[in-house]
Design a protein around this motif. Structure first.
Motif, PDB file in Angstrom:
ATOM      1  N   LYS A 148      39.176  12.829 -13.686  1.00  0.00           N
ATOM      2  CA  LYS A 148      40.430  12.171 -12.920  1.00  0.00           C
ATOM      3  C   LYS A 148      41.110  12.939 -11.763  1.00  0.00           C
ATOM      4  O   LYS A 148      41.376  14.268 -12.472  1.00  0.00           O
ATOM      5  CB  LYS A 148      41.531  11.505 -13.820  1.00  0.00           C
ATOM      6  N   TYR A 150      44.343  14.060  -9.355  1.00  0.00           N
ATOM      7  CA  TYR A 150      45.567  13.731  -9.067  1.00  0.00           C
ATOM      8  C   TYR A 150      46.097  14.577  -7.811  1.00  0.00           C
ATOM      9  O   TYR A 150      45.863  15.582  -7.618  1.00  0.00           O
ATOM     10  CB  TYR A 150      46.654  13.848 -10.201  1.00  0.00           C
ATOM     11  N   ASP A 152      49.723  15.609  -6.130  1.00  0.00           N
ATOM     12  CA  ASP A 152      51.255  15.480  -6.320  1.00  0.00           C
ATOM     13  C   ASP A 152      51.602  14.661  -7.454  1.00  0.00           C
ATOM     14  O   ASP A 152      52.569  14.056  -7.105  1.00  0.00           O
ATOM     15  CB  ASP A 152      51.926  15.312  -4.955  1.00  0.00           C
ATOM     16  N   GLY A 153      50.841  14.645  -8.548  1.00  0.00           N
ATOM     17  CA  GLY A 153      51.277  13.964  -9.778  1.00  0.00           C
ATOM     18  C   GLY A 153      50.822  12.339  -9.730  1.00  0.00           C
ATOM     19  O   GLY A 153      50.927  11.742 -10.986  1.00  0.00           O
ATOM     20  N   GLY A 154      50.146  12.073  -8.698  1.00  0.00           N
ATOM     21  CA  GLY A 154      49.894  10.634  -8.517  1.00  0.00           C
ATOM     22  C   GLY A 154      48.076  10.504  -8.483  1.00  0.00           C
ATOM     23  O   GLY A 154      47.553  11.359  -7.924  1.00  0.00           O
ATOM     24  N   LEU A 155      47.774   9.615  -9.380  1.00  0.00           N
ATOM     25  CA  LEU A 155      46.303   9.294  -9.586  1.00  0.00           C
ATOM     26  C   LEU A 155      45.592   8.916  -8.288  1.00  0.00           C
ATOM     27  O   LEU A 155      45.882   8.178  -7.718  1.00  0.00           O
ATOM     28  CB  LEU A 155      46.004   8.303 -10.668  1.00  0.00           C
ATOM     29  N   LEU A 156      44.601   9.829  -7.674  1.00  0.00           N
ATOM     30  CA  LEU A 156      43.893   9.316  -6.628  1.00  0.00           C
ATOM     31  C   LEU A 156      42.711   8.611  -6.916  1.00  0.00           C
ATOM     32  O   LEU A 156      42.550   7.191  -6.142  1.00  0.00           O
ATOM     33  CB  LEU A 156      43.682  10.753  -5.742  1.00  0.00           C
ATOM     34  N   THR A 175      45.575  18.328  -8.849  1.00  0.00           N
ATOM     35  CA  THR A 175      45.012  18.540 -10.424  1.00  0.00           C
ATOM     36  C   THR A 175      44.221  17.484 -11.062  1.00  0.00           C
ATOM     37  O   THR A 175      43.853  16.646 -10.055  1.00  0.00           O
ATOM     38  CB  THR A 175      46.364  18.270 -11.420  1.00  0.00           C
ATOM     39  N   SER A 185      44.562  22.970 -12.125  1.00  0.00           N
ATOM     40  CA  SER A 185      45.848  22.875 -11.205  1.00  0.00           C
ATOM     41  C   SER A 185      45.796  23.880 -10.178  1.00  0.00           C
ATOM     42  O   SER A 185      45.802  25.017 -10.656  1.00  0.00           O
ATOM     43  CB  SER A 185      46.839  23.099 -12.179  1.00  0.00           C
TER      44      SER A 185
END
Length: 259
Positions: A148, A150, A152-156, A175, A185
């Motif tokens: 998975k 991410y 900026d903290g959002g799942l791409l 990440t 990270s």
């Protein structure tokens, strides 16, 4: 459909060095027409949307931008016309929301000039280029099944995939994680107005443990060498006892790691 047009940003400044990504190009590519607009909205709904659109324009003229945007959005929900999207893009740009504004103009351009008339179509091109000069396009690539990613903290997305995302120029956090793998990270820096790409591949935990084990051995072997030298030089019973104790301690530690 119009041919794809590739333009340099006007008065472009030298780009800062990117970090953690590979810059593919410093040129902005204008979206081309990919679909034709067909008005299938019932007349009654379209009339309600026009009333909201007119009210939104009045709010816009009075610089009541949040209220205008809300009315444009209500009108678009009833009547998804590119002309409404154009006004939404202008409003969002004035509200310092460049990502959303650029996306509005992108959709307008993908419908071609007919729904919005040529003068607005050209204005949409200009505004899109201007906004994209402050933004960056990042293409993420990953072939590792189940990882998975991410931004900026959002799942791409979950790998495998190749996906482009438009971001503000500057620093961002990438990440990635998957069970059984060492998480990633990484801070990256995207200069404004570039198209860049980044590939992600995680290492398994076993690979990381093997690396750490070798590193620990390399720190301990000099101790063995020093002890052996002292024994060979006949430094006495105490040195022999101390050296033997250190060797036994090291051997126990190695066996504990390898086990």
């Amino acid at each position: 459909m119009a041919a794809q047009e590739k333009l340099d940003l006007p008065d472009a400044k030298p780009k800062a060095n990117a970090q953690g990504v590979t810059v593919v190009t410093q040129n902005i590519v204008l979206p081309t027409q990919t679909q034709n607009y067909e008005d299938v909205t019932p007349k009654a709904e379209a009339e309600k949307a026009r009333a909201l659109f007119t009210e939104a324009n009045a709010k816009f003229e009075d610089r009541q931008l949040p209220e205008a945007l809300e009315l444009y959005q209500q009108a678009y929900a009833m009547w998804p016309h590119p002309r409404i999207l154009f006004n939404m893009g202008v409003t969002m740009a004035m509200m310092s929301r460049p990502l959303e504004a650029a996306n509005m103009f992108k959709i307008v351009l993908e419908y071609g000039p007919d729904p919005v008339e040529m003068h607005r179509y050209k204005e949409a091109q200009e505004k899109y280029l201007e906004l994209m000069g402050t933004l960056s396009v990042l293409t993420m690539k990953c072939t590792q099944e189940g990882t998975k990613i991410y931004v900026d903290g959002g799942l791409l997305a979950m790998c495998p995939f190749q996906k482009s995302v438009t971001l503000t120029g500057g620093r961002h956090l990438v990440t990635a994680n998957q069970d059984g793998f060492i998480p990633l990270s990484e801070d990256i820096f995207l200069p404004p107005g570039v198209v860049a790409e980044k590939s992600v591949q995680l290492n398994k935990f076993e690979q990381g443990i093997r690396y750490k084990t070798v590193e620990r051995y390399s720190m301990k072997w000099p101790i063995i060498g020093a002890v052996a030298a002292a024994v060979l030089m006949g430094s006495g019973g105490y040195m022999m006892y101390s050296g033997r104790a250190q060797i036994d301690e090291l051997q126990a530690e190695i066996e504990g790691i390898v086990a």
